[in-house]
Design a protein around this motif. Structure first.
Motif, PDB file in Angstrom:
ATOM      1  N   VAL A 106      -0.453 -11.856  -2.559  1.00 45.00           N
ATOM      2  CA  VAL A 106      -0.272 -10.401  -2.571  1.00 45.00           C
ATOM      3  C   VAL A 106      -1.611  -9.708  -2.360  1.00 45.00           C
ATOM      4  O   VAL A 106      -2.563  -9.919  -3.106  1.00 45.00           O
ATOM      5  CB  VAL A 106       0.352  -9.937  -3.900  1.00 45.00           C
ATOM      6  N   ILE A 107      -1.640  -8.869  -1.332  1.00 43.78           N
ATOM      7  CA  ILE A 107      -2.805  -8.024  -1.072  1.00 43.78           C
ATOM      8  C   ILE A 107      -2.396  -6.608  -1.458  1.00 43.78           C
ATOM      9  O   ILE A 107      -1.623  -5.958  -0.742  1.00 43.78           O
ATOM     10  CB  ILE A 107      -3.232  -8.098   0.405  1.00 43.78           C
ATOM     11  N   PHE A 156      -2.754   6.029  -1.826  1.00 49.71           N
ATOM     12  CA  PHE A 156      -3.637   6.884  -1.019  1.00 49.71           C
ATOM     13  C   PHE A 156      -4.516   6.075  -0.061  1.00 49.71           C
ATOM     14  O   PHE A 156      -5.742   6.204  -0.063  1.00 49.71           O
ATOM     15  CB  PHE A 156      -4.525   7.735  -1.943  1.00 49.71           C
ATOM     16  N   VAL A 157      -3.902   5.229   0.778  1.00 53.61           N
ATOM     17  CA  VAL A 157      -4.652   4.377   1.703  1.00 53.61           C
ATOM     18  C   VAL A 157      -4.691   5.026   3.090  1.00 53.61           C
ATOM     19  O   VAL A 157      -3.642   5.228   3.705  1.00 53.61           O
ATOM     20  CB  VAL A 157      -4.013   2.982   1.806  1.00 53.61           C
ATOM     21  N   PRO A 158      -5.882   5.364   3.604  1.00 51.52           N
ATOM     22  CA  PRO A 158      -5.979   5.952   4.948  1.00 51.52           C
ATOM     23  C   PRO A 158      -5.523   4.968   6.016  1.00 51.52           C
ATOM     24  O   PRO A 158      -5.706   3.753   5.874  1.00 51.52           O
ATOM     25  CB  PRO A 158      -7.483   6.240   5.092  1.00 51.52           C
ATOM     26  N   PHE A 159      -4.927   5.488   7.076  1.00 54.84           N
ATOM     27  CA  PHE A 159      -4.427   4.625   8.147  1.00 54.84           C
ATOM     28  C   PHE A 159      -5.565   3.843   8.796  1.00 54.84           C
ATOM     29  O   PHE A 159      -5.385   2.693   9.203  1.00 54.84           O
ATOM     30  CB  PHE A 159      -3.699   5.470   9.197  1.00 54.84           C
ATOM     31  N   ASN A 160      -6.755   4.441   8.879  1.00 55.29           N
ATOM     32  CA  ASN A 160      -7.903   3.741   9.454  1.00 55.29           C
ATOM     33  C   ASN A 160      -8.247   2.474   8.683  1.00 55.29           C
ATOM     34  O   ASN A 160      -8.680   1.471   9.267  1.00 55.29           O
ATOM     35  CB  ASN A 160      -9.133   4.662   9.494  1.00 55.29           C
ATOM     36  N   ASP A 161      -8.060   2.520   7.362  1.00 57.00           N
ATOM     37  CA  ASP A 161      -8.329   1.333   6.552  1.00 57.00           C
ATOM     38  C   ASP A 161      -7.347   0.217   6.865  1.00 57.00           C
ATOM     39  O   ASP A 161      -7.698  -0.972   6.841  1.00 57.00           O
ATOM     40  CB  ASP A 161      -8.254   1.678   5.063  1.00 57.00           C
ATOM     41  N   VAL A 164       4.634  -6.465   5.330  1.00 56.06           N
ATOM     42  CA  VAL A 164       4.009  -5.217   4.888  1.00 56.06           C
ATOM     43  C   VAL A 164       5.045  -4.454   4.061  1.00 56.06           C
ATOM     44  O   VAL A 164       6.230  -4.418   4.413  1.00 56.06           O
ATOM     45  CB  VAL A 164       3.559  -4.355   6.085  1.00 56.06           C
ATOM     46  N   PHE A 165       4.585  -3.861   2.959  1.00 53.90           N
ATOM     47  CA  PHE A 165       5.494  -3.115   2.084  1.00 53.90           C
ATOM     48  C   PHE A 165       4.848  -1.784   1.722  1.00 53.90           C
ATOM     49  O   PHE A 165       3.697  -1.744   1.270  1.00 53.90           O
ATOM     50  CB  PHE A 165       5.777  -3.906   0.806  1.00 53.90           C
ATOM     51  N   PHE A 182       0.846  -1.199   0.000  1.00 51.59           N
ATOM     52  CA  PHE A 182       0.000   0.000   0.000  1.00 51.59           C
ATOM     53  C   PHE A 182       0.877   1.243   0.000  1.00 51.59           C
ATOM     54  O   PHE A 182       2.056   1.197   0.344  1.00 51.59           O
ATOM     55  CB  PHE A 182      -0.912   0.021   1.238  1.00 51.59           C
ATOM     56  N   LEU A 183       0.264   2.378  -0.367  1.00 54.63           N
ATOM     57  CA  LEU A 183       0.886   3.689  -0.225  1.00 54.63           C
ATOM     58  C   LEU A 183       0.082   4.514   0.769  1.00 54.63           C
ATOM     59  O   LEU A 183      -1.154   4.459   0.771  1.00 54.63           O
ATOM     60  CB  LEU A 183       0.928   4.431  -1.568  1.00 54.63           C
TER      61      LEU A 183
END
Length: 293
Positions: free
Chosen positions: A207-208, A213-218, A231-232, A182-183
């Motif tokens: 791979v997930i 633009f991934v919110p931390f809450n997600d 995690v990458f 994720f970013l």
């Protein structure tokens, strides 16, 4: 074109030819004919930029400026194509890709990429040539020599290439381990993330891929629903050093049992203090060692 035209400094940056040399070529060979604004400031057009890029390419390839300056556009274009076929160094490939980008030449850009893939593996092509291309594009963007649409043009094509290779692999969870890609929020440049996800696919990981633009809450919600082994993420856009370090601490707090891999220009520039389970990935070979591929 840049709405205000290109300065001679822009031409120097993009072509690699010193501004002083460009001025000499203008006077001696009438190579370019800059226009002037209402306030008498010199500027250059898209055609001027394409011309100096072609001339620069030929001069770097061994042609004398005194001869090239006398050629018409058709002869210059034909010679550029001839030289392109014979030049296959990494820098030559990058020069050709830059020229295709400036011209928005979709067909030529794909042609060059296909030519490179005949000589390099996808890993070598992306890391050795395309990452270097993006570094050069980033520099040009910073000084205002290119505009976002040109970068988007390149990113879209390369993104297509990597996704096509991932699609060839298909589902390949032979390792029985998962990697989350994720970013963070405000991070939009996903080519490096996509490339490393390709390596994970190829190595047999589940791979997930969440993308940009991934919110931390997600991430918090996802972490409670899935078993994740690695995690990458990547940091490309501008970060304050303390903000980046705080984010890594929060990420470590969320993924306490997982190993977290990070990469990106901001990691290199800021050299942040790392939590214990966070590891910087310097290149794709190192990543493959980390995950035991």
């Amino acid at each position: 074109m840049n709405t205000e035209g290109y300065s001679i400094k822009d031409l120097e940056t993009l072509s690699g030819i010193k501004a002083h040399t460009i001025r000499i070529w203008e006077k001696r060979y009438s190579l370019l004919h800059p226009e002037r604004t209402d306030t008498n400031i010199r500027y250059y057009t898209d055609d001027d930029l394409r011309h100096i890029l072609n001339v620069s390419f030929l001069v770097k390839g061994g042609h004398k400026i005194s001869k090239v300056a006398k050629w018409g556009q058709d002869q210059i274009k034909e010679t550029v194509l001839e030289v392109s076929k014979s030049k296959s160094s990494e820098n030559a490939y990058i020069d050709r890709l830059m020229l295709s980008m400036v011209n928005f030449d979709n067909e030529e850009f794909f042609k060059i990429l296909n030519e490179i893939q005949l000589r390099y593996s996808l890993e070598e092509m992306v890391y050795t040539i395309l990452f270097s291309l993006f570094k050069r594009i980033g520099t040009y963007w910073q000084v205002g020599s290119i505009f976002p649409a040109q970068e988007h043009f390149v990113s879209h094509i390369i993104r297509q290439k990597i996704i096509a290779e991932i699609d060839k692999i298909g589902l390949n969870n032979k390792r029985g381990q998962s990697i989350l890609f994720f970013l963070p929020e405000n991070e939009m440049h996903e080519i490096s993330l996509l490339f490393y996800s390709y390596l994970a696919h190829k190595s047999g990981f589940n791979v997930i891929y969440l993308g940009q633009f991934v919110p931390f809450n997600d991430l918090q919600k996802l972490q409670s629903h899935l078993t994740i082994d690695f995690v990458f993420t990547a940091f490309i856009n501008s970060w304050a050093k303390d903000a980046l370090e705080n984010y890594l601490v929060d990420l470590k707090g969320l993924f306490q049992k997982q190993r977290i891999f990070i990469t990106g220009w901001q990691v290199d520039n800021l050299n942040p203090e790392l939590p214990r389970n966070v590891k910087i990935v310097k290149d794709y070979k190192e990543f493959r060692k980390f995950v035991g591929a």
